[in-house]
Enzyme design. Sequence first.
Site, short mmCIF file in Angstrom:
data_model
loop_
_atom_site.label_atom_id
_atom_site.label_comp_id
_atom_site.label_asym_id
_atom_site.label_seq_id
_atom_site.Cartn_x
_atom_site.Cartn_y
_atom_site.Cartn_z
CB CYS A 188 1.27 -3.15 16.68
SG CYS A 188 2.99 -2.59 16.88
CB CYS A 225 4.53 -5.57 10.05
SG CYS A 225 5.55 -4.75 11.30
CB CYS A 246 -1.13 -2.50 13.28
SG CYS A 246 -0.43 -2.15 11.66
CB CYS A 296 1.80 7.27 3.80
SG CYS A 296 1.96 6.07 5.14
CD GLU A 335 -2.57 -1.19 2.65
OE1 GLU A 335 -3.46 -2.05 2.78
OE2 GLU A 335 -2.27 -0.38 3.55
N GLY A 361 4.84 -2.37 7.36
CA GLY A 361 6.18 -2.79 7.75
C GLY A 361 6.85 -1.87 8.76
CD GLU A 362 10.10 -0.70 12.89
OE1 GLU A 362 10.99 0.15 12.62
OE2 GLU A 362 9.10 -0.44 13.58
CB SER A 419 6.67 5.93 11.89
OG SER A 419 5.94 5.47 13.00
CB SER A 462 4.54 3.42 17.33
OG SER A 462 4.34 3.92 16.02
CG LEU A 463 5.76 5.70 24.12
CD1 LEU A 463 7.09 4.99 23.98
CD2 LEU A 463 5.96 7.12 24.67
CG HIS A 464 0.97 3.00 20.75
ND1 HIS A 464 0.48 4.13 20.15
CD2 HIS A 464 1.66 2.32 19.78
CE1 HIS A 464 0.84 4.14 18.86
NE2 HIS A 464 1.57 3.06 18.63
CB CYS A 508 -0.32 0.72 7.69
SG CYS A 508 -0.09 0.42 9.45
CG ASN A 514 -7.20 4.92 11.81
OD1 ASN A 514 -7.91 5.87 12.09
ND2 ASN A 514 -6.16 5.02 11.01
#
Length: 365
Positions: free
Chosen positions: A122, A118, A125, A111, A98, A168-169, A200, A223-225, A342, A299
Amino acid sequence: MASENHGPTDLYNLSRAQLRERLTAWGYSDYYAGLVWSALYRDLSLEPWAADGLRPELRERLAAGTVAGALPARGHVDSADGHTRKFLLGLTDGQAIETVLMYFRGRATACVSTQVGCAMGCVFCATGQMGFRRHLTAGEIVAQVVHVARLLRARGEALRNIVLMGMGEPLHNYDATMAALDTVMDHRGLAVAPRFITLSTVGVVPGIRRLTEERRPVRLAVSLHGATDEERARLVPPARRWPLAELIGACRAYSETLGRRVFFEWALIEGQNDGAAQAHALGRLLGGLEAHVNLIPLNPTLGYDGRPTAGPAVRAFQSVLAEYGLPSTVRQRRGIDVAAGCGQLATERGGAGEQGGGGERTPSV
């Protein structure tokens, strides 16, 4: 034994130095490498061998042995507000990735993805729910940027921002990602300024340390969260490998060494990480660090039953951060109606996995 034929060379996979070396080995000067590079990244040509000034025999050799590896669009969807277009781009092995084009107050952002699937897992995601398929090559990352740049040029517009926040990372595919960025930042080509590129990561500490050691000029978003190891590990499995003390230490070193602010992404999930206690913990965690927090209402995804935090709770969370002198921004949830989280379009179209939902990432631009 005969060598295996790997087919034509994808020119997007070559750095400018590698292209120059290739043509030098064929007996051509740097001048001709410059013509081909300019055709690829200034003219955005899919047939760079047709560039003016090339010798006929070089045209033939390039046409016979190389390609500009454009990724065919399997489809796209547009958001109702016209600000987001999401592409599903096909790869040569049948997989799909994507790429998203977004407009923010007159500036265009691409983006891009760095992997098929990935490995980070997470929980909210869709790409993480998909699992890991493979790394993208540098050329496949570059091709996404070129795809968006060509579309914008056809409209008389130009690409300004790139965010590595797709599938992906990026730091799990470090070498290919950095090679791609070197190409898109080259001032003789696409010339995207480093200050307009954001990478990111979910917190791959060795990659952050390598960014610091190599003094990579791109902006870092983490990305903390969660502000405790226990809370974060429930949402972001890599937290079990790289605890917060180690992650924040790497971020401090990055900020102090490069003199740059670190952006932290926080997906606000109703009843999970959106309370005052979590906000205070986050304020304490980032104390003394040159930081900015991007608050992103979740999301929703089909693979995760969490709900986005509502407006009043978002503002309350932000107010607590302000008590610590910690700047924050509530990010727009772009493209919800086109599955812009994503991994969503790929899974819904069957391009790279089973039915899924979407991620939390919204560009830090």
